[in-house]
Design an enzyme around this catalytic site. Structure first.
Site, mmCIF file in Angstrom:
data_model
loop_
_atom_site.group_PDB
_atom_site.id
_atom_site.type_symbol
_atom_site.label_atom_id
_atom_site.label_comp_id
_atom_site.label_asym_id
_atom_site.label_seq_id
_atom_site.Cartn_x
_atom_site.Cartn_y
_atom_site.Cartn_z
ATOM 1 C CG ASP A 54 -24.003 -48.695 14.977
ATOM 2 O OD1 ASP A 54 -24.688 -49.584 15.517
ATOM 3 O OD2 ASP A 54 -24.439 -47.567 14.707
ATOM 4 C CD GLU A 141 -28.047 -50.688 23.829
ATOM 5 O OE1 GLU A 141 -29.241 -50.790 23.453
ATOM 6 O OE2 GLU A 141 -27.092 -50.538 23.045
#
Length: 262
Positions: A54, A141
């Site tokens: 990623d 997150e």
């Protein structure tokens, strides 16, 4: 008179010594894991043969043909954040990854500070249509002040639900949820998100929950990116695996096998 050997004392002493050694070893091991010296999270390549990365602007310029040549099957690429931010390298990474046979997924960094619908609209405007690509991803997150002062579960889920529902209505597929252990247990668990594919971050151990993707390292080193930005130099790239075979990966996300060109 013969002196009796106190075996129970000897065994007791040895037992206590063994406990002491085990305790010291445990503390040392825990510290090595904490500092990153010892990694207990390296996936078995036979069990997890589908590898991915990623990326965002932090990897700088990426040569996707070089990345693809290192047994990289998929890539999650940062597209947006909140209701207005767009990664400046998304368009290039998105097109170049797909052009080099890497299955691509675009991800959105969740904001606690704006409405879910406007965050979804930002993503849709930046990414456009999906064509045999991975589902959109919402990255949930903790960040900034929210690490110490998290938003309530009810308010976070309200924003998240609007974001996920808007993306699903537009793309006709359940978005993937990326999250950390802390955010998972704070917001995702018990929230009715079980039908969304889960992408878990855990750079210490294999996640103890059911997952489709596992981000197992944020300190990967591959060839093919320079890490250069105006304000930083990034040497690492995040590494991930899919929880299944290559055939299962294609089938789960309705992907087509890339044809080899001569």
């Amino acid at each position: 008179m013969k002196r009796r050997i106190a075996y129970h004392r000897i065994f007791g002493t040895l037992f206590l010594l063994a406990l002491l050694i085990a305790g010291i070893w445990g503390v040392v091991t825990a510290w090595r894991v904490h500092t990153g010296e010892l990694k207990l999270n390296v996936p078995d390549p036979e069990q997890y043969p589908v590898n991915g990365v990623d990326v965002s602007r932090y990897q700088g310029h990426i040569e996707w043909d070089v990345i693809a040549s290192q047994d990289i099957t998929f890539a999650f690429i940062k597209a947006t954040e909140g209701s207005s931010y767009r990664d400046p390298l998304f368009a290039y990474n998105w097109e170049a990854a797909r052009a080099n046979g890497v299955y691509a997924g675009a991800y959105h960094f969740f904001s606690f500070e704006s409405e879910g619908t406007t965050q979804a609209q930002n993503f849709i405007a930046a990414v456009g249509a999906l064509d045999k690509d991975l589902p959109p991803v919402v990255d949930l997150e903790f960040y900034g002040d929210y690490v110490e002062n998290p938003l309530s579960k009810a308010e976070t889920r309200r924003i998240l639900d609007d974001l996920l529902d808007t993306l699903e209505a537009h793309y006709g597929v359940k978005p993937i949820i990326y999250t950390t252990p802390k955010a998972y247990y704070s917001y995702i668990l018990g929230g009715g998100y079980g039908d969304h594919p889960l992408w878990m971050r855990n750079t210490y151990f294999k996640p103890p929950v059911s997952w489709e993707f596992w981000q197992y390292s944020d300190q990967g080193l591959l060839e093919g990116y320079d890490g250069k930005q105006a304000d930083n130099l990034e040497m690492y790239i995040d590494l991930n695996v899919y929880n299944g075979s290559h055939e299962e990966f294609l089938e789960e996300f309705d992907l087509t096998e890339e044809e080899e060109t001569e």
